[in-house]
Design a protein around this motif. Structure first.
Motif, PDB file in Angstrom:
ATOM      1  N   GLY A 152       0.785  -1.220   0.000  1.00 14.11           N
ATOM      2  CA  GLY A 152       0.000   0.000   0.000  1.00 14.11           C
ATOM      3  C   GLY A 152       0.819   1.273   0.000  1.00 14.11           C
ATOM      4  N   PHE A 153       2.141   1.151  -0.077  1.00 11.39           N
ATOM      5  CA  PHE A 153       3.004   2.339  -0.077  1.00 11.39           C
ATOM      6  C   PHE A 153       2.776   3.128  -1.370  1.00 11.39           C
ATOM      7  N   PRO A 154       2.469   4.411  -1.281  1.00 12.00           N
ATOM      8  CA  PRO A 154       2.151   5.196  -2.481  1.00 12.00           C
ATOM      9  C   PRO A 154       3.371   5.674  -3.274  1.00 12.00           C
ATOM     10  N   GLY A 155       4.552   5.547  -2.677  1.00  9.12           N
ATOM     11  CA  GLY A 155       5.753   6.035  -3.352  1.00  9.12           C
ATOM     12  C   GLY A 155       6.439   4.965  -4.184  1.00  9.12           C
ATOM     13  N   LYS A 156       7.730   5.165  -4.404  1.00 14.88           N
ATOM     14  CA  LYS A 156       8.524   4.267  -5.246  1.00 14.88           C
ATOM     15  C   LYS A 156       9.239   3.241  -4.378  1.00 14.88           C
ATOM     16  N   VAL A 157       9.267   1.986  -4.845  1.00 16.46           N
ATOM     17  CA  VAL A 157       9.957   0.903  -4.133  1.00 16.46           C
ATOM     18  C   VAL A 157      10.799   0.126  -5.128  1.00 16.46           C
ATOM     19  N   PHE A 158      12.074  -0.083  -4.812  1.00 16.84           N
ATOM     20  CA  PHE A 158      12.895  -0.967  -5.646  1.00 16.84           C
ATOM     21  C   PHE A 158      14.075  -1.493  -4.847  1.00 16.84           C
ATOM     22  N   HIS A 159      14.661  -2.583  -5.363  1.00 15.33           N
ATOM     23  CA  HIS A 159      15.821  -3.224  -4.758  1.00 15.33           C
ATOM     24  C   HIS A 159      17.075  -2.640  -5.395  1.00 15.33           C
ATOM     25  N   SER A 160      18.170  -2.668  -4.652  1.00 16.42           N
ATOM     26  CA  SER A 160      19.429  -2.101  -5.171  1.00 16.42           C
ATOM     27  C   SER A 160      19.865  -2.771  -6.470  1.00 16.42           C
ATOM     28  N   ALA A 161      19.546  -4.068  -6.634  1.00 15.43           N
ATOM     29  CA  ALA A 161      19.950  -4.794  -7.843  1.00 15.43           C
ATOM     30  C   ALA A 161      18.979  -4.583  -8.998  1.00 15.43           C
ATOM     31  N   ARG A 162      17.922  -3.829  -8.770  1.00 15.68           N
ATOM     32  CA  ARG A 162      16.962  -3.503  -9.821  1.00 15.68           C
ATOM     33  C   ARG A 162      16.708  -1.995  -9.789  1.00 15.68           C
ATOM     34  N   TRP A 163      17.783  -1.244  -9.799  1.00 17.53           N
ATOM     35  CA  TRP A 163      17.700   0.207  -9.630  1.00 17.53           C
ATOM     36  C   TRP A 163      16.847   0.845 -10.731  1.00 17.53           C
ATOM     37  N   ASP A 164      15.945   1.725 -10.311  1.00 20.81           N
ATOM     38  CA  ASP A 164      15.086   2.438 -11.264  1.00 20.81           C
ATOM     39  C   ASP A 164      15.752   3.766 -11.633  1.00 20.81           C
ATOM     40  N   HIS A 165      16.447   3.762 -12.762  1.00 14.26           N
ATOM     41  CA  HIS A 165      17.172   4.967 -13.176  1.00 14.26           C
ATOM     42  C   HIS A 165      16.246   6.055 -13.716  1.00 14.26           C
ATOM     43  N   ASP A 166      14.988   5.716 -13.942  1.00 15.33           N
ATOM     44  CA  ASP A 166      14.025   6.721 -14.408  1.00 15.33           C
ATOM     45  C   ASP A 166      13.429   7.521 -13.257  1.00 15.33           C
ATOM     46  N   TYR A 167      13.648   7.056 -12.036  1.00 13.02           N
ATOM     47  CA  TYR A 167      13.111   7.755 -10.870  1.00 13.02           C
ATOM     48  C   TYR A 167      14.184   8.669 -10.292  1.00 13.02           C
ATOM     49  N   ASP A 168      13.870   9.931 -10.201  1.00 17.26           N
ATOM     50  CA  ASP A 168      14.823  10.934  -9.722  1.00 17.26           C
ATOM     51  C   ASP A 168      14.696  11.077  -8.204  1.00 17.26           C
ATOM     52  N   LEU A 169      15.766  10.744  -7.502  1.00 13.43           N
ATOM     53  CA  LEU A 169      15.755  10.828  -6.034  1.00 13.43           C
ATOM     54  C   LEU A 169      16.035  12.235  -5.510  1.00 13.43           C
ATOM     55  N   ARG A 170      16.422  13.128  -6.377  1.00 13.21           N
ATOM     56  CA  ARG A 170      16.771  14.472  -5.911  1.00 13.21           C
ATOM     57  C   ARG A 170      15.575  15.142  -5.230  1.00 13.21           C
ATOM     58  N   GLY A 171      15.837  15.646  -4.024  1.00 14.38           N
ATOM     59  CA  GLY A 171      14.807  16.337  -3.266  1.00 14.38           C
ATOM     60  C   GLY A 171      13.792  15.430  -2.596  1.00 14.38           C
ATOM     61  N   THR A 326      10.285   3.705  15.767  1.00 19.27           N
ATOM     62  CA  THR A 326      10.673   4.930  15.054  1.00 19.27           C
ATOM     63  C   THR A 326       9.909   5.026  13.742  1.00 19.27           C
ATOM     64  N   GLU A 327       9.404   6.242  13.449  1.00 19.14           N
ATOM     65  CA  GLU A 327       8.646   6.456  12.224  1.00 19.14           C
ATOM     66  C   GLU A 327       9.302   7.513  11.356  1.00 19.14           C
ATOM     67  N   ALA A 328       9.078   7.397  10.049  1.00 21.46           N
ATOM     68  CA  ALA A 328       9.600   8.394   9.113  1.00 21.46           C
ATOM     69  C   ALA A 328       8.688   8.454   7.902  1.00 21.46           C
ATOM     70  N   GLU A 329       8.422   9.679   7.448  1.00 15.78           N
ATOM     71  CA  GLU A 329       7.650   9.880   6.223  1.00 15.78           C
ATOM     72  C   GLU A 329       8.619   9.865   5.046  1.00 15.78           C
ATOM     73  N   VAL A 330       8.351   9.020   4.060  1.00 13.96           N
ATOM     74  CA  VAL A 330       9.279   8.899   2.940  1.00 13.96           C
ATOM     75  C   VAL A 330       8.536   8.859   1.605  1.00 13.96           C
ATOM     76  N   ASP A 331       9.274   9.215   0.571  1.00 15.06           N
ATOM     77  CA  ASP A 331       8.745   9.179  -0.794  1.00 15.06           C
ATOM     78  C   ASP A 331       9.207   7.930  -1.548  1.00 15.06           C
ATOM     79  N   ALA A 332      10.304   7.348  -1.106  1.00 17.70           N
ATOM     80  CA  ALA A 332      10.862   6.185  -1.797  1.00 17.70           C
ATOM     81  C   ALA A 332      11.503   5.241  -0.789  1.00 17.70           C
ATOM     82  N   ILE A 333      11.407   3.942  -1.077  1.00 20.79           N
ATOM     83  CA  ILE A 333      12.039   2.917  -0.253  1.00 20.79           C
ATOM     84  C   ILE A 333      12.999   2.131  -1.130  1.00 20.79           C
ATOM     85  N   VAL A 334      14.261   2.088  -0.723  1.00 21.96           N
ATOM     86  CA  VAL A 334      15.271   1.331  -1.452  1.00 21.96           C
ATOM     87  C   VAL A 334      15.716   0.169  -0.570  1.00 21.96           C
TER      88      VAL A 334
END
Length: 524
Positions: A152-171, A326-334
């Motif tokens: 149910g996570f609304p952001g981006k999720v990927f594994h280090s070995a399947r890096w999504d180069h189309d997703y910009d992590l900046r900001g 511990t909680e954190a609001e995030v846009d992406a999970i790697v």
């Protein structure tokens, strides 16, 4: 590939192991083979892992084939792009492309006891082979933990070995899960660009400085003009690591001085005592893989980085929650959570002589004969099999030893003549693994007080070799036929021998096997 094409050897995978096997087959005069690759390019783990900062932690001149030296490595520790380019170069230099079948993922392979061959179903059709060499590698299938709420996570999720180069992590606000070899390279690479980086650390790693530098032009020129200088450099790197093995395998208490160096590396960058406490491991160095980085700790000290000394427990919408609350609001999970090492998926796709899969045969833990063959699976071998991993040196050394074993295995089949197969005796497999596990008991990997990916679900170390690469090379120099059963096609099948003079050599082998059944020479 024509439907039902038949070859002498089918190699599965085109990483270091698969390409090395292909080169060795050609050197042995065997050209009737294919390399089945599921992806659209060669390279294996060095094709798949293209995350920011990806590099090798073994010196370049040691992390390459002895038969394909590269005088032009740009750095002492090469980056992913340079290693992948090297593998492409090996592919072209040794004329391997005509043998390679890209986009041919193996869906199932079954042993045909009547025909004495493997039937291999791929995404592009069926192929049969007398011998299968599985070189899929243990670091090929990513492992993502089953986290409640992740779907149910609304952001981006990927594994280090399947890096999504189309997703910009900046900001972005990013959660990095895991602190293994990939994570410590990713963290300093993305830290300057993200708005917030939350690192979920289940277990603190030991991190040594990375003594990386550019290899100068004069050095490269010298290696090109005088190849023995590159060979000497490789020999020196090999010798140093060979001498270090004893501390890992026999005298873990000698590693205290190494721990002091790792702590100094941390103290230099981490001034906050509370953060240092979080980052200080509670187990003996070497129990888990020793990591190399001179930028990881400085990145963790930055204001936009939080270290949570707890694993990820659940995801609630865009909120990630650690086991300690511990909680954190995030846009992406790697996820940097490693691979399926002790339960390799390829084992689910191999059906042996008894009609069971390799995964079923290994349900109580992986075990093989000399890291290569498994009881009940004739004419099937693996490269980087059980207990062939290393804790402090180059896996290419182990791969080349296994290629020696593969070459002799094929020579023995040729000597037998006719339609024949070699099946590892269960007694020999068990004897070999008892010796391996006995030696494992005193190693740092078993006594260091950690829970590592070297251990399977039952806590048995089925991954690491408890000795030096030289010891392994001696143990795999040649096939001991006493450890194998000779399997012949039944009389009247094709070109099978009917028990006459043509079976004399096989009979001699069978007698030798009976005399030595259940034996396995010393692991040392």
């Amino acid at each position: 590939m024509a439907e039902h094409e038949h070859v002498r050897v089918a190699v599965i995978g085109s990483g270091f192991g698969g390409l090395g096997a292909a080169v060795r087959l050609r050197r042995e005069g065997i050209t009737d083979f294919v390399v089945l690759e599921r992806a659209d390019a060669v390279g294996g783990t060095w094709r798949d892992n293209s995350y920011p900062g990806c590099a090798c932690d073994v010196p370049s001149h040691l992390y390459s084939f002895s038969f394909a030296p590269n005088p032009d490595w740009p750095r002492t520790f090469s980056g992913q792009e340079h290693i992948r380019a090297y593998l492409e170069h090996v592919t072209d230099t040794f004329g391997l492309r005509p043998h390679i079948r890209l986009n041919h993922e193996v869906e199932m392979m079954r042993w045909d006891g009547d025909e004495l061959r493997w039937e291999i179903e791929t995404a592009r059709g069926t192929i049969t082979a007398d011998v299968v060499v599985s070189a899929t590698g243990p670091l090929s299938d990513p492992k993502i933990p089953d986290i409640p709420g992740l779907d149910g996570f609304p952001g981006k999720v990927f594994h280090s070995a399947r890096w999504d180069h189309d997703y910009d992590l900046r900001g972005k606000r990013v959660a990095m899960i895991g602190t293994g070899a990939s994570a410590i390279q990713i963290v300093p690479s993305i830290q300057p660009d993200v708005a917030k980086l939350t690192l979920f650390q289940r277990t603190a790693p030991w991190v040594m400085p990375r003594m990386d530098r550019t290899i100068t032009g004069p050095e490269r020129w010298l290696h090109r003009q005088l190849p023995f200088t590159a060979k000497a450099r490789r020999g020196l790197l090999f010798g140093i690591r060979e001498l270090q093995v004893t501390a890992f395998t026999k005298h873990p208490n000698q590693l205290g001085a190494v721990e002091a160096l790792a702590k100094a590396n941390m103290t230099k960058a981490i001034k906050d005592p509370a953060l240092r406490a979080k980052l200080t491991p509670s187990y003996r160095i070497g129990c888990k893989r020793i990591l190399l980085s001179s930028s990881y700790y400085p990145a963790l000290a930055k204001r936009n980085v939080d270290v949570v000394a707890s694993g990820l427990r659940e995801v609630r919408g865009s909120t990630v929650v650690a086991a300690d609350g511990t909680e954190a609001e995030v846009d992406a999970i790697v996820f940097g959570t490693g691979f399926r090492v002790t339960d390799m998926p390829i084992a689910e796709r191999v059906v042996g002589a008894d009609g069971i899969t390799l995964a079923e045969a290994w349900k109580d833990g992986m075990e093989s004969l000399r890291g290569a063959t498994a009881a009940g699976f004739p004419n099937w071998m693996t490269i980087i099999g059980p207990n062939t991993g290393l804790g402090n040196s180059s896996m290419i050394l182990m791969i080349e030893s296994q290629l020696n074993y593969m070459a002799d295995y094929l020579r023995q089949l040729k000597v037998l003549g006719g339609r024949a197969a070699l099946g590892a005796r269960a007694s020999a497999v068990h004897a070999w693994n008892r010796r391996v596990q006995d030696r494992m008991k005193r190693t740092v990997w078993n006594t260091g007080g950690c829970d590592s990916w070297y251990l399977d679900a039952s806590g048995r170390n089925t991954t690491i070799w408890p000795g030096t690469p030289s010891e392994f090379r001696r143990a795999t120099r040649a096939v001991n036929l006493a450890e194998y059963e000779v399997v012949r096609a039944r009389a009247g099948d094709g070109d099978a021998d009917g028990g006459g003079a043509g079976n004399a050599d096989a009979a001699g082998v069978a007698r030798a096997a009976a005399a030595g059944a259940g034996t396995a020479e010393a692991v040392a």
